[in-house]
Design a protein around this motif. Structure first.
Motif, PDB file in Angstrom:
ATOM      1  N   ASN A   1       0.813  -1.209   0.000  1.00  0.00           N
ATOM      2  CA  ASN A   1       0.000   0.000   0.000  1.00  0.00           C
ATOM      3  C   ASN A   1       0.853   1.268   0.000  1.00  0.00           C
ATOM      4  O   ASN A   1       2.076   1.225   0.152  1.00  0.00           O
ATOM      5  CB  ASN A   1      -1.006  -0.011   1.160  1.00  0.00           C
ATOM      6  N   ALA A   2       0.188   2.397  -0.160  1.00  0.00           N
ATOM      7  CA  ALA A   2       0.889   3.668  -0.308  1.00  0.00           C
ATOM      8  C   ALA A   2       1.682   4.050   0.930  1.00  0.00           C
ATOM      9  O   ALA A   2       2.744   4.687   0.819  1.00  0.00           O
ATOM     10  CB  ALA A   2      -0.117   4.771  -0.659  1.00  0.00           C
ATOM     11  N   ALA A   3       1.190   3.681   2.106  1.00  0.00           N
ATOM     12  CA  ALA A   3       1.894   4.029   3.343  1.00  0.00           C
ATOM     13  C   ALA A   3       3.252   3.330   3.413  1.00  0.00           C
ATOM     14  O   ALA A   3       4.257   3.941   3.803  1.00  0.00           O
ATOM     15  CB  ALA A   3       1.042   3.660   4.551  1.00  0.00           C
ATOM     16  N   VAL A   4       3.298   2.071   3.046  1.00  0.00           N
ATOM     17  CA  VAL A   4       4.568   1.337   3.039  1.00  0.00           C
ATOM     18  C   VAL A   4       5.479   1.890   1.950  1.00  0.00           C
ATOM     19  O   VAL A   4       6.686   2.078   2.156  1.00  0.00           O
ATOM     20  CB  VAL A   4       4.337  -0.169   2.847  1.00  0.00           C
ATOM     21  N   GLN A   5       4.931   2.177   0.795  1.00  0.00           N
ATOM     22  CA  GLN A   5       5.737   2.747  -0.290  1.00  0.00           C
ATOM     23  C   GLN A   5       6.380   4.061   0.144  1.00  0.00           C
ATOM     24  O   GLN A   5       7.548   4.315  -0.150  1.00  0.00           O
ATOM     25  CB  GLN A   5       4.870   2.967  -1.529  1.00  0.00           C
ATOM     26  N   GLU A   6       5.618   4.893   0.841  1.00  0.00           N
ATOM     27  CA  GLU A   6       6.151   6.178   1.284  1.00  0.00           C
ATOM     28  C   GLU A   6       7.254   5.999   2.316  1.00  0.00           C
ATOM     29  O   GLU A   6       8.278   6.681   2.273  1.00  0.00           O
ATOM     30  CB  GLU A   6       5.033   7.048   1.860  1.00  0.00           C
ATOM     31  N   ALA A   7       7.079   5.072   3.248  1.00  0.00           N
ATOM     32  CA  ALA A   7       8.118   4.822   4.242  1.00  0.00           C
ATOM     33  C   ALA A   7       9.396   4.330   3.566  1.00  0.00           C
ATOM     34  O   ALA A   7      10.501   4.772   3.909  1.00  0.00           O
ATOM     35  CB  ALA A   7       7.632   3.817   5.278  1.00  0.00           C
ATOM     36  N   VAL A   8       9.250   3.427   2.604  1.00  0.00           N
ATOM     37  CA  VAL A   8      10.420   2.923   1.885  1.00  0.00           C
ATOM     38  C   VAL A   8      11.075   4.047   1.082  1.00  0.00           C
ATOM     39  O   VAL A   8      12.309   4.139   1.012  1.00  0.00           O
ATOM     40  CB  VAL A   8      10.047   1.744   0.972  1.00  0.00           C
ATOM     41  N   ARG A   9      10.283   4.912   0.502  1.00  0.00           N
ATOM     42  CA  ARG A   9      10.845   6.034  -0.249  1.00  0.00           C
ATOM     43  C   ARG A   9      11.743   6.882   0.640  1.00  0.00           C
ATOM     44  O   ARG A   9      12.852   7.266   0.239  1.00  0.00           O
ATOM     45  CB  ARG A   9       9.731   6.912  -0.831  1.00  0.00           C
ATOM     46  N   ARG A  10      11.304   7.171   1.838  1.00  0.00           N
ATOM     47  CA  ARG A  10      12.102   7.983   2.755  1.00  0.00           C
ATOM     48  C   ARG A  10      13.391   7.273   3.172  1.00  0.00           C
ATOM     49  O   ARG A  10      14.374   7.921   3.531  1.00  0.00           O
ATOM     50  CB  ARG A  10      11.287   8.337   3.997  1.00  0.00           C
ATOM     51  N   LEU A  11      13.375   5.950   3.132  1.00  0.00           N
ATOM     52  CA  LEU A  11      14.526   5.161   3.576  1.00  0.00           C
ATOM     53  C   LEU A  11      15.474   4.795   2.443  1.00  0.00           C
ATOM     54  O   LEU A  11      16.474   4.112   2.674  1.00  0.00           O
ATOM     55  CB  LEU A  11      14.031   3.880   4.259  1.00  0.00           C
ATOM     56  N   THR A  12      15.172   5.233   1.244  1.00  0.00           N
ATOM     57  CA  THR A  12      15.986   4.879   0.081  1.00  0.00           C
ATOM     58  C   THR A  12      16.982   5.989  -0.219  1.00  0.00           C
ATOM     59  O   THR A  12      16.596   7.146  -0.417  1.00  0.00           O
ATOM     60  CB  THR A  12      15.094   4.633  -1.150  1.00  0.00           C
ATOM     61  N   PHE A  13      18.253   5.626  -0.252  1.00  0.00           N
ATOM     62  CA  PHE A  13      19.316   6.595  -0.552  1.00  0.00           C
ATOM     63  C   PHE A  13      19.848   6.376  -1.949  1.00  0.00           C
ATOM     64  O   PHE A  13      20.272   5.275  -2.300  1.00  0.00           O
ATOM     65  CB  PHE A  13      20.466   6.456   0.446  1.00  0.00           C
ATOM     66  N   PHE A  14      19.822   7.435  -2.737  1.00  0.00           N
ATOM     67  CA  PHE A  14      20.452   7.427  -4.041  1.00  0.00           C
ATOM     68  C   PHE A  14      21.401   8.622  -4.117  1.00  0.00           C
ATOM     69  O   PHE A  14      21.003   9.747  -3.789  1.00  0.00           O
ATOM     70  CB  PHE A  14      19.424   7.530  -5.170  1.00  0.00           C
ATOM     71  N   PRO A  15      22.647   8.414  -4.536  1.00  0.00           N
ATOM     72  CA  PRO A  15      23.555   9.558  -4.716  1.00  0.00           C
ATOM     73  C   PRO A  15      22.953  10.560  -5.693  1.00  0.00           C
ATOM     74  O   PRO A  15      22.344  10.186  -6.690  1.00  0.00           O
ATOM     75  CB  PRO A  15      24.825   8.915  -5.289  1.00  0.00           C
ATOM     76  N   GLU A  16      23.116  11.839  -5.390  1.00  0.00           N
ATOM     77  CA  GLU A  16      22.574  12.888  -6.250  1.00  0.00           C
ATOM     78  C   GLU A  16      23.687  13.445  -7.128  1.00  0.00           C
ATOM     79  O   GLU A  16      24.755  13.808  -6.627  1.00  0.00           O
ATOM     80  CB  GLU A  16      21.961  13.996  -5.391  1.00  0.00           C
ATOM     81  N   PRO A  17      23.470  13.506  -8.447  1.00  0.00           N
ATOM     82  CA  PRO A  17      24.510  14.026  -9.352  1.00  0.00           C
ATOM     83  C   PRO A  17      24.958  15.419  -8.929  1.00  0.00           C
ATOM     84  O   PRO A  17      24.143  16.318  -8.712  1.00  0.00           O
ATOM     85  CB  PRO A  17      23.811  14.052 -10.716  1.00  0.00           C
ATOM     86  N   GLY A  18      26.257  15.586  -8.795  1.00  0.00           N
ATOM     87  CA  GLY A  18      26.806  16.890  -8.457  1.00  0.00           C
ATOM     88  C   GLY A  18      26.733  17.258  -6.991  1.00  0.00           C
ATOM     89  O   GLY A  18      27.203  18.328  -6.604  1.00  0.00           O
ATOM     90  N   VAL A  19      26.127  16.400  -6.185  1.00  0.00           N
ATOM     91  CA  VAL A  19      25.994  16.681  -4.757  1.00  0.00           C
ATOM     92  C   VAL A  19      26.998  15.824  -3.986  1.00  0.00           C
ATOM     93  O   VAL A  19      27.032  14.605  -4.174  1.00  0.00           O
ATOM     94  CB  VAL A  19      24.561  16.373  -4.257  1.00  0.00           C
ATOM     95  N   PRO A  20      27.833  16.432  -3.149  1.00  0.00           N
ATOM     96  CA  PRO A  20      28.788  15.635  -2.358  1.00  0.00           C
ATOM     97  C   PRO A  20      28.074  14.560  -1.551  1.00  0.00           C
ATOM     98  O   PRO A  20      26.950  14.767  -1.077  1.00  0.00           O
ATOM     99  CB  PRO A  20      29.444  16.677  -1.447  1.00  0.00           C
ATOM    100  N   HIS A  21      28.741  13.418  -1.420  1.00  0.00           N
ATOM    101  CA  HIS A  21      28.120  12.274  -0.732  1.00  0.00           C
ATOM    102  C   HIS A  21      27.661  12.648   0.679  1.00  0.00           C
ATOM    103  O   HIS A  21      26.551  12.276   1.090  1.00  0.00           O
ATOM    104  CB  HIS A  21      29.109  11.118  -0.664  1.00  0.00           C
ATOM    105  N   ALA A  22      28.486  13.386   1.398  1.00  0.00           N
ATOM    106  CA  ALA A  22      28.141  13.734   2.778  1.00  0.00           C
ATOM    107  C   ALA A  22      26.867  14.575   2.831  1.00  0.00           C
ATOM    108  O   ALA A  22      26.008  14.368   3.693  1.00  0.00           O
ATOM    109  CB  ALA A  22      29.295  14.488   3.441  1.00  0.00           C
ATOM    110  N   ARG A  23      26.732  15.520   1.887  1.00  0.00           N
ATOM    111  CA  ARG A  23      25.525  16.350   1.871  1.00  0.00           C
ATOM    112  C   ARG A  23      24.304  15.527   1.480  1.00  0.00           C
ATOM    113  O   ARG A  23      23.208  15.720   2.031  1.00  0.00           O
ATOM    114  CB  ARG A  23      25.697  17.513   0.893  1.00  0.00           C
TER     115      ARG A  23
END
Length: 212
Positions: free
Chosen positions: A100-122
């Motif tokens: 369901n959408a509630a689980v999808q949203e929680a997983v979305r918040r917990l998913t880390f993807f590196p952002e192009p041009g953004v330092p890893h620490a930030r």
């Protein structure tokens, strides 16, 4: 020391899976069975880091069983624990998860993807900043960190151990403090999560200092 035998002596996939499925049946969970089957397919063939090379599914299954043992027998929380790494590790979008959408949203918040041009620490700071405000995501992250702290001696170098403890104190302990302030009904579970994290970190730090 045989790390595989020492860890698998008390952590076995079949037993963990049975515990989760029995709880799902007992509490009439709707999302958990779907999440477990999907997580098993996504993580098939994957292994945890370190010499033990344990099946990766041990990680989310242990988190789910940990939540149940803490009295957090909640369908969406268990489903989120089971799925929390699927998007990041298997390159999926949260909306592709069969829950369901509630689980999808929680997983979305917990998913880390590196952002192009953004330092890893930030990027990591941005990742941790979006977890509060969603109780399921916060509790899942605390369970995740507890499990990783408990396992890290099996697969982390000395430098990685120290870095992981530092990140825990800098980014995860504030999540724990946030939970204590906002999730009063979870007080007992949060006490135990707090105890486990600090016990492991202090023990590892003391052992490393002894080796200096």
């Amino acid at each position: 020391m045989n790390t595989t035998m020492s860890y698998e002596h008390f952590i076995q996939v079949a037993e963990l899976r049975t515990q989760v499925m029995e709880a799902a049946a007992r509490f009439d969970f709707q999302e958990t069975p779907k999440a477990l089957l999907f997580a098993e397919r996504c993580h098939a063939g994957q292994r945890r880091k370190g010499p033990a090379k344990l099946p990766y599914i041990i990680h989310p299954l242990t988190m789910a069983c940990h939540a149940l043992s803490l009295g957090l027998a909640e369908d969406e929380l268990i489903a989120t624990a089971l799925l929390h790494d699927t998007c990041e590790d298997c390159h999926l979008l949260p909306e592709e998860l069969p829950v369901n959408a509630a689980v999808q949203e929680a997983v979305r918040r917990l998913t880390f993807f590196p952002e192009p041009g953004v330092p890893h620490a930030r990027a990591r700071d941005s990742y941790f900043a979006r977890i509060p405000g969603n109780r399921t995501a916060v509790l899942t992250k605390l369970l995740d960190r507890c499990n990783n702290l408990s396992y890290m001696a099996y697969g982390f170098s000395r430098e990685k151990l120290l870095d992981y403890i530092d990140e825990t104190e800098r980014a995860v302990i504030p999540l724990l403090d946030y939970a204590k302030q906002h999730f009063h009904r979870d007080r007992d579970a949060l006490f135990l999560l707090n105890y486990q994290m600090y016990s492991v970190m202090n023990s590892i730090r003391a052992l490393l200092e002894r080796d200096l």
